[in-house]
Design a protein around this motif. Structure first.
Motif, PDB file in Angstrom:
ATOM      1  N   UNK A  21     -11.618   1.799   6.391  1.00  0.00           N
ATOM      2  CA  UNK A  21     -10.800   1.097   7.381  1.00  0.00           C
ATOM      3  C   UNK A  21      -9.606   1.906   7.818  1.00  0.00           C
ATOM      4  N   UNK A  22      -8.991   2.586   6.830  1.00  0.00           N
ATOM      5  CA  UNK A  22      -7.806   3.375   7.145  1.00  0.00           C
ATOM      6  C   UNK A  22      -8.142   4.599   7.966  1.00  0.00           C
ATOM      7  N   UNK A 162      -6.005   9.845   2.349  1.00  0.00           N
ATOM      8  CA  UNK A 162      -6.615   9.146   1.213  1.00  0.00           C
ATOM      9  C   UNK A 162      -5.984   9.626  -0.093  1.00  0.00           C
ATOM     10  N   UNK A 163      -5.819  10.941  -0.220  1.00  0.00           N
ATOM     11  CA  UNK A 163      -5.192  11.480  -1.428  1.00  0.00           C
ATOM     12  C   UNK A 163      -3.772  11.000  -1.601  1.00  0.00           C
ATOM     13  N   UNK A 164      -3.029  10.876  -0.502  1.00  0.00           N
ATOM     14  CA  UNK A 164      -1.650  10.412  -0.586  1.00  0.00           C
ATOM     15  C   UNK A 164      -1.579   8.986  -1.110  1.00  0.00           C
ATOM     16  N   UNK A 165      -2.479   8.128  -0.630  1.00  0.00           N
ATOM     17  CA  UNK A 165      -2.498   6.737  -1.091  1.00  0.00           C
ATOM     18  C   UNK A 165      -2.843   6.654  -2.578  1.00  0.00           C
ATOM     19  N   UNK A 166      -3.834   7.458  -3.004  1.00  0.00           N
ATOM     20  CA  UNK A 166      -4.287   7.401  -4.396  1.00  0.00           C
ATOM     21  C   UNK A 166      -3.363   8.139  -5.357  1.00  0.00           C
ATOM     22  N   UNK A 167      -2.377   8.822  -4.839  1.00  0.00           N
ATOM     23  CA  UNK A 167      -1.471   9.600  -5.683  1.00  0.00           C
ATOM     24  C   UNK A 167      -0.113   8.931  -5.862  1.00  0.00           C
ATOM     25  N   UNK A 168       0.544   8.589  -4.776  1.00  0.00           N
ATOM     26  CA  UNK A 168       1.943   8.143  -4.846  1.00  0.00           C
ATOM     27  C   UNK A 168       2.068   6.785  -5.529  1.00  0.00           C
ATOM     28  N   UNK A 169       1.360   5.763  -5.009  1.00  0.00           N
ATOM     29  CA  UNK A 169       1.489   4.427  -5.583  1.00  0.00           C
ATOM     30  C   UNK A 169       1.081   4.352  -7.047  1.00  0.00           C
TER      31      UNK A 169
END
Length: 554
Positions: A21-22, A162-169
């Motif tokens: 979706x993103x 995608x990597x940014x979402x799975x890394x920062x949060x």
């Protein structure tokens, strides 16, 4: 155990749906339109000048970088008129020319890289003495992108976000909210996946930038091309991203295996610094760098990315690990804190989005009548629904219902994730669309205010240039030719200008004879309107021609 298996499958399904979706729109969209536009040139596009210049100057709407071998000036006979390497200073490119250029029409072709890393190409012409058939342009005059490269560019963006979402949060949750009794293997794999995606997307982006800017195929890249990319602003920023992520990976190991404690506080502080540096690399390779207030845009865009990564990454951790595995007491401590984080992230998203819109759109007309503006309106509408759902989840947390019945909160989180995916899907298209300010610059381009006409009689052809064709001081150039387009010797010139509609009688224009066939004059035109210009050229003791034209003065 069966329950855990179902949970993991649901987590994977939600993650897959979220990422599609993103970032799915990126896979079918073309690379972002070039945001730089040629706004002026010297000589002006389409103008005729009396003598050959020693340089050509191109001015763009934003700063640009040169692409080696992609700027040329062709003489009327098709030979190269440029000499030496062009230079760039901010938004202005200077092309040195060889001396002694002949008469006729010259062709300038250019291909440069704009501040937001996209190629910009085009052509313009100017004539020396008189116009002629221009030389043919080559393929560099168009922004051609190989289809494979065109498809892989959005794929690389997909991997990076995608990597940014799975890394920062997930890192933030592990560092500050994760219960000590729970193992970190699952979240650790999530974080390592995020690191791998960011590194992979960065390496892919560095490779793709060469064929993208040069207009070549994916494998038509030389070592020299890659070296040029690494030496550009884009390459430098991407190398910084690689270095920051690599350093962060070493500091994350204790956190991911659960060995960190009080002694790791310095590591956490360093991770925070590295995280800020990494987030800044995204806007530094995009159109925030070309904003009228670039410093503000870069900071705001980084804030927008950080808030998105914290909110979505935190929701993934909440749905996939905390709600299924934490007990009621742990959730009672975690959920109120997470609720405040989410509220802060949403507030940051709204603030950053409003500021970005004001900078890029700036007018009500741009908001309503541009594709970019309508996308912002759609994004705002969907975001309002998401905020309503987030407010409902806060009520569940405040009422402490979620501590005893986590499944209810998980359903709300799924709704948040789904709608937020739609919002960021719209954002993906928004990144591809030039904002109104740059679209207007591209449509306007370099506008010549000159008036150029060729007047003919049975004895001669007279080419007239009036510039800048505006109220105030104007220069007039006259070129006389025989009917077969050879220079015609003129013994005496006379000229006058009148504006009958406003009652202005003919005003004599003093002329200076520059060469046998060329004369120039200056006159101050006091009013706008359709001026009548009358020219008399005496070619012998008994022969002369009188020609008349109208010129619109604005």
């Amino acid at each position: 155990m069966p329950v855990m298996t179902v949970d993991r499958r649901r987590v994977l399904a939600v993650l897959a749906g979220l990422l599609i979706g993103l970032f799915g729109p990126l896979l079918i969209g073309a690379p972002a339109s070039a945001h730089a536009a040629l706004t002026a040139s010297d000589p002006n596009n389409g103008s005729t000048i009396p003598d050959a210049p020693n340089k050509v100057t191109l001015t763009f709407s934003e700063s640009v970088q040169l692409i080696q071998g992609k700027i040329r000036v062709l003489a009327p006979d098709g030979s190269r008129a440029d000499q030496g390497e062009p230079s760039v200073s901010g938004s202005q490119v200077t092309i040195p020319l060889r001396n002694g250029g002949g008469r006729g029409t010259y062709l300038v072709t250019y291909r440069v890289t704009s501040a937001d890393s996209h190629p910009v190409a085009g052509t313009l012409t100017y004539s020396v003495g008189a116009a002629s058939t221009p030389p043919s342009a080559d393929s560099d005059a168009e922004v051609a992108v190989d289809p494979v490269v065109r498809a892989l560019i959005p794929t690389g963006k997909f991997l990076g976000y995608a990597g940014l979402v799975l890394l920062v949060g997930p890192v933030l949750v592990l560092a500050l909210l994760w219960p000590h009794r729970l193992e970190r293997r699952g979240p650790g794999r999530l974080v390592w996946t995020g690191i791998g995606l960011v590194v992979g997307s960065t390496l892919l982006g560095l490779w793709l930038q060469a064929p993208y800017t040069l207009g070549t195929g994916l494998f038509d890249v030389t070592v020299s091309d890659i070296r040029d990319v690494l030496g550009s602003t884009f390459g430098a920023v991407m190398l910084v991203r690689l270095g920051v992520v690599t350093a962060a990976a070493f500091l994350l190991r204790p956190l991911l295996v659960g060995t960190g404690g009080a002694e790791s506080r310095l590591d956490l502080a360093l991770l925070g610094v590295l995280g800020v540096a990494a987030l800044a690399t995204w806007p530094l390779t995009g159109h925030p760098t070309a904003s009228p207030v670039a410093g503000v845009s870069v900071v705001i865009d980084a804030l927008h990315l950080a808030a998105m990564a914290v909110w979505l990454g935190g929701l993934v951790m909440l749905f996939g690990f905390l709600l299924p595995q934490a007990n009621a007491r742990e959730l009672g401590a975690i959920l109120p804190i997470w609720s405040r984080w989410a509220m802060t992230a949403v507030g940051a998203l709204i603030f950053a989005g409003v500021v970005q819109a004001l900078i890029e759109v700036s007018t009500l007309d741009g908001l309503i009548n541009s594709t970019y503006g309508r996308m912002i309106l759609a994004k705002v509408g969907i975001a309002a629904v998401v905020i309503g759902i987030a407010a409902w989840s806060r009520r569940l947390v405040a009422s402490r219902v979620a501590e005893e019945n986590p499944s209810r909160l998980r359903r709300v989180v799924v709704a948040e994730l789904a709608l937020t995916a739609v919002v960021l899907g719209v954002t993906s298209f928004l990144v591809q669309e030039p904002p109104p300010r740059t679209a207007q610059a591209a449509e306007t381009g370099p506008v010549s205010t000159n008036v150029t006409q060729t007047l003919t009689s049975d004895k001669m052809s007279l080419k007239v240039d009036v510039f800048p064709a505006k109220v105030g001081n104007n220069s007039i150039h006259l070129y006389a030719y025989t009917p077969d387009n050879r220079p015609q010797t003129v013994v005496e010139w006379k000229a006058a200008a009148a504006l009958p509609a406003k009652g202005i009688e003919p005003i004599e224009i003093p002329l200076l004879r520059i060469s046998d066939y060329h004369a120039i004059g200056d006159i101050g035109l006091p009013m706008a309107g359709e001026w009548t210009l009358k020219f008399t050229a005496r070619t012998s003791e008994i022969d002369q021609s009188t020609l008349t034209m109208t010129a619109k003065i604005s």
